[in-house]
Design a protein around this motif. Structure first.
Motif, PDB file in Angstrom:
ATOM      1  N   THR A  21      22.826   9.111  19.567  1.00 52.50           N
ATOM      2  CA  THR A  21      22.066  10.349  19.750  1.00 52.50           C
ATOM      3  C   THR A  21      20.580  10.119  19.519  1.00 52.50           C
ATOM      4  OG1 THR A  21      23.964  11.647  19.015  1.00 52.50           O
ATOM      5  CG2 THR A  21      21.814  12.730  18.974  1.00 52.50           C
ATOM      6  N   TYR A  22      20.254   9.415  18.438  1.00 54.97           N
ATOM      7  CA  TYR A  22      18.850   9.123  18.153  1.00 54.97           C
ATOM      8  C   TYR A  22      18.243   8.275  19.257  1.00 54.97           C
ATOM      9  CZ  TYR A  22      14.693   7.278  15.848  1.00 54.97           C
ATOM     10  OH  TYR A  22      13.411   6.928  15.568  1.00 54.97           O
ATOM     11  N   TRP A  30      30.801   6.096  23.810  1.00 54.52           N
ATOM     12  CA  TRP A  30      29.592   5.977  24.641  1.00 54.52           C
ATOM     13  C   TRP A  30      29.729   6.752  25.940  1.00 54.52           C
ATOM     14  CZ3 TRP A  30      30.275   3.216  29.304  1.00 54.52           C
ATOM     15  CH2 TRP A  30      29.152   3.234  30.134  1.00 54.52           C
ATOM     16  N   ALA A  31      30.902   6.601  26.613  1.00 56.48           N
ATOM     17  CA  ALA A  31      31.102   7.288  27.888  1.00 56.48           C
ATOM     18  C   ALA A  31      31.091   8.802  27.701  1.00 56.48           C
ATOM     19  CB  ALA A  31      32.411   6.836  28.530  1.00 56.48           C
ATOM     20  N   GLY A  38      28.280  13.357  28.794  1.00 54.94           N
ATOM     21  CA  GLY A  38      27.939  14.718  28.386  1.00 54.94           C
ATOM     22  C   GLY A  38      26.467  15.036  28.548  1.00 54.94           C
ATOM     23  N   GLN A  39      25.609  14.090  28.169  1.00 59.19           N
ATOM     24  CA  GLN A  39      24.167  14.369  28.298  1.00 59.19           C
ATOM     25  C   GLN A  39      23.727  14.394  29.753  1.00 59.19           C
ATOM     26  OE1 GLN A  39      21.273  12.359  29.028  1.00 59.19           O
ATOM     27  NE2 GLN A  39      22.463  10.577  29.733  1.00 59.19           N
ATOM     28  N   MET A  40      24.355  13.584  30.607  1.00 62.92           N
ATOM     29  CA  MET A  40      23.997  13.605  32.028  1.00 62.92           C
ATOM     30  C   MET A  40      24.430  14.913  32.692  1.00 62.92           C
ATOM     31  SD  MET A  40      24.420   9.753  33.580  1.00 62.92           S
ATOM     32  CE  MET A  40      26.141   9.569  33.141  1.00 62.92           C
ATOM     33  N   LEU A  41      25.584  15.463  32.253  1.00 61.40           N
ATOM     34  CA  LEU A  41      26.084  16.704  32.840  1.00 61.40           C
ATOM     35  C   LEU A  41      25.390  17.950  32.292  1.00 61.40           C
ATOM     36  CD1 LEU A  41      29.938  15.996  32.913  1.00 61.40           C
ATOM     37  CD2 LEU A  41      28.392  16.106  34.867  1.00 61.40           C
ATOM     38  N   LEU A  42      25.045  17.924  31.004  1.00 61.21           N
ATOM     39  CA  LEU A  42      24.589  19.142  30.340  1.00 61.21           C
ATOM     40  C   LEU A  42      23.094  19.193  30.056  1.00 61.21           C
ATOM     41  CD1 LEU A  42      27.540  19.532  27.794  1.00 61.21           C
ATOM     42  CD2 LEU A  42      27.262  20.634  30.022  1.00 61.21           C
ATOM     43  N   SER A  75      12.922  18.246  27.688  1.00 63.30           N
ATOM     44  CA  SER A  75      11.890  18.972  26.943  1.00 63.30           C
ATOM     45  C   SER A  75      12.387  20.320  26.445  1.00 63.30           C
ATOM     46  CB  SER A  75      10.651  19.176  27.830  1.00 63.30           C
ATOM     47  OG  SER A  75      10.966  19.985  28.949  1.00 63.30           O
ATOM     48  N   THR A  76      13.370  20.927  27.131  1.00 60.99           N
ATOM     49  CA  THR A  76      13.872  22.245  26.729  1.00 60.99           C
ATOM     50  C   THR A  76      15.335  22.224  26.296  1.00 60.99           C
ATOM     51  OG1 THR A  76      14.464  22.749  29.029  1.00 60.99           O
ATOM     52  CG2 THR A  76      12.257  23.413  28.277  1.00 60.99           C
ATOM     53  N   GLN A  77      16.085  21.170  26.634  1.00 60.67           N
ATOM     54  CA  GLN A  77      17.532  21.166  26.376  1.00 60.67           C
ATOM     55  C   GLN A  77      17.977  20.047  25.425  1.00 60.67           C
ATOM     56  OE1 GLN A  77      19.015  20.830  30.407  1.00 60.67           O
ATOM     57  NE2 GLN A  77      18.889  23.032  30.762  1.00 60.67           N
ATOM     58  N   TRP A  78      17.041  19.349  24.788  1.00 64.74           N
ATOM     59  CA  TRP A  78      17.415  18.209  23.959  1.00 64.74           C
ATOM     60  C   TRP A  78      18.302  18.603  22.774  1.00 64.74           C
ATOM     61  CZ3 TRP A  78      16.107  18.098  18.809  1.00 64.74           C
ATOM     62  CH2 TRP A  78      15.099  18.985  18.401  1.00 64.74           C
ATOM     63  N   ARG A  79      18.197  19.855  22.322  1.00 66.87           N
ATOM     64  CA  ARG A  79      19.002  20.289  21.177  1.00 66.87           C
ATOM     65  C   ARG A  79      20.492  20.291  21.504  1.00 66.87           C
ATOM     66  NH1 ARG A  79      14.379  23.238  21.191  1.00 66.87           N
ATOM     67  NH2 ARG A  79      13.127  23.241  19.284  1.00 66.87           N
ATOM     68  N   ARG A  80      20.841  20.266  22.769  1.00 65.69           N
ATOM     69  CA  ARG A  80      22.255  20.218  23.126  1.00 65.69           C
ATOM     70  C   ARG A  80      22.923  18.937  22.640  1.00 65.69           C
ATOM     71  NH1 ARG A  80      22.402  22.669  29.350  1.00 65.69           N
ATOM     72  NH2 ARG A  80      21.364  24.650  28.853  1.00 65.69           N
ATOM     73  N   MET A  81      22.140  17.896  22.392  1.00 67.26           N
ATOM     74  CA  MET A  81      22.720  16.649  21.886  1.00 67.26           C
ATOM     75  C   MET A  81      23.349  16.842  20.506  1.00 67.26           C
ATOM     76  SD  MET A  81      22.716  14.081  23.936  1.00 67.26           S
ATOM     77  CE  MET A  81      23.040  12.769  22.768  1.00 67.26           C
ATOM     78  N   VAL A  82      22.891  17.851  19.764  1.00 68.58           N
ATOM     79  CA  VAL A  82      23.469  18.121  18.446  1.00 68.58           C
ATOM     80  C   VAL A  82      24.947  18.470  18.585  1.00 68.58           C
ATOM     81  CG1 VAL A  82      23.357  19.618  16.417  1.00 68.58           C
ATOM     82  CG2 VAL A  82      21.244  18.865  17.549  1.00 68.58           C
TER      83      VAL A  82
END
Length: 353
Positions: free
Chosen positions: A135-136, A61-62, A67-71, A76-83
């Motif tokens: 992720t979902y 979880w951490a 990672g999502q908070m930093l990256l 709307s434009t960067q959600w694919r980075r979660m992949v």
């Protein structure tokens, strides 16, 4: 109260540290459920399963949350980075969680897991499943939050556009009435008409500047009323008397621009002018609890000569529409007869907490 201030305020966002902590609590609860499931269908004790489940789950979880908070700054434009963030977070969190738990139990990291490949594989599959769920959850939550924000933004823009339309309708209405009065005066008293024109120029210079804003201080509203009534006093002479009462503590209170102008104009046109003797207008401001109360009282013809209180008159209708646009049902406008003769118009606005 400028446009962002007087329009309805959006609820403050939850502090980042609090949101992070709440997500951690949710992750810990999910990890406990996983430990209960492993204990129910396996042969390891609950305490051991709980330690590994929390160690691995919280690490994953951490890693994903951090990672999502930093990256990801704009979903709307960067959600694919979660992949990429999700599997990387699972791998890092899985390794860190096992190593940390092994050390907490006094074991050499990964030695026992190397001898139990099935158990290691089971935890890895659970970790990957948890990563997919996380992720979902992130994607769904952020997309819903953005949808709500877009809807709120569209509503704010529609509200501001409607308010600007009302203001652009109101200012010319007042100007045309004044010019009509000036035209009538030119025919009977040219010197006074010249004086009235000078006052009109000064008044418009100040009023047009104020009309570019959604709000201004109550002191500015009262100054515009003073200019307007001085202008009308030139035409009506001794038939018009007026008083303006503004407590110093309310002078800087923001109010919608040109809010009281149509009420005063209404008192003049429908209250005082039909009477040969004219009359008096008193404008008063005060605070009652959490409300700002603004009153325009006159000694005129009374409600018999006043447009209906439901807003069918242009000026009153504009004021009602503006109040509804800015404050909703929290603001009111009421007309009431005065026992000694005349009409009192009262506006109540909510004061900021």
């Amino acid at each position: 109260m400028g446009a962002p201030g007087i329009l309805r305020r959006m609820p403050p966002r939850r502090p980042l540290s609090l949101s992070f902590a709440l997500r951690g609590v949710q992750a810990a609860a999910a990890n406990t459920l996983i430990a209960l499931g492993l204990t129910a269908f396996g042969d390891e004790p609950f305490g051991r399963n709980l330690l590994y489940s929390q160690g691995i789950g919280l690490s994953i979880w951490a890693a994903i949350d951090g990672g999502q908070m930093l990256l990801i700054r704009d979903w709307s434009t960067q959600w694919r980075r979660m992949v990429a963030i999700a599997p990387a977070g699972v791998a890092v969190g899985y390794a860190v969680g096992i190593a940390a738990t092994d050390r907490a139990l006094g074991r050499v990291p990964f030695v026992e897991w190397a001898g139990q490949p099935r158990r290691a594989l089971g935890f890895l599959v659970l970790s990957l499943g948890a990563g997919v769920v996380v992720t979902y959850w992130f994607a769904s939550r952020e997309h819903m939050a953005q949808a709500r924000e877009r809807q709120a933004q569209l509503q704010r823009e529609a509200t501001e556009a409607r308010l600007k339309l009302l203001e652009t309708q109101l200012a010319p209405h007042m100007l045309f009435n004044t010019l009509a009065n000036l035209r009538a005066l030119i025919a009977v008293d040219a010197p006074r008409a010249q004086q009235m024109l000078d006052h009109l120029i000064a008044y418009l210079r100040a009023t047009l500047g104020a009309s570019r804003s959604v709000t201004h201080p109550l002191a500015a509203e009262f100054q515009r009323l003073h200019d307007y009534l001085a202008l009308m006093a030139i035409r009506m002479g001794p038939r018009l008397a007026y008083e303006l009462h503004l407590p110093p503590q309310l002078a800087q209170q923001p109010v919608p621009t040109l809010l009281l102008q149509p009420l005063v104009e209404n008192s003049l046109q429908h209250g005082l002018e039909p009477q040969v003797r004219g009359g008096r207008i008193v404008v008063d401001a005060r605070r009652e609890g959490g409300m700002l109360v603004l009153e325009v009282a006159d000694t005129g013809a009374g409600l018999a000569g006043t447009p209906p209180a439901d807003g069918h008159g242009f000026g009153l209708g504009q004021v009602r529409d503006r109040l509804a646009t800015l404050f909703g049902p929290a603001a009111t406008l009421e007309l009431a007869p005065i026992a000694s003769g005349g009409t009192r118009t009262t506006i109540r606005l909510p004061l900021p907490a």
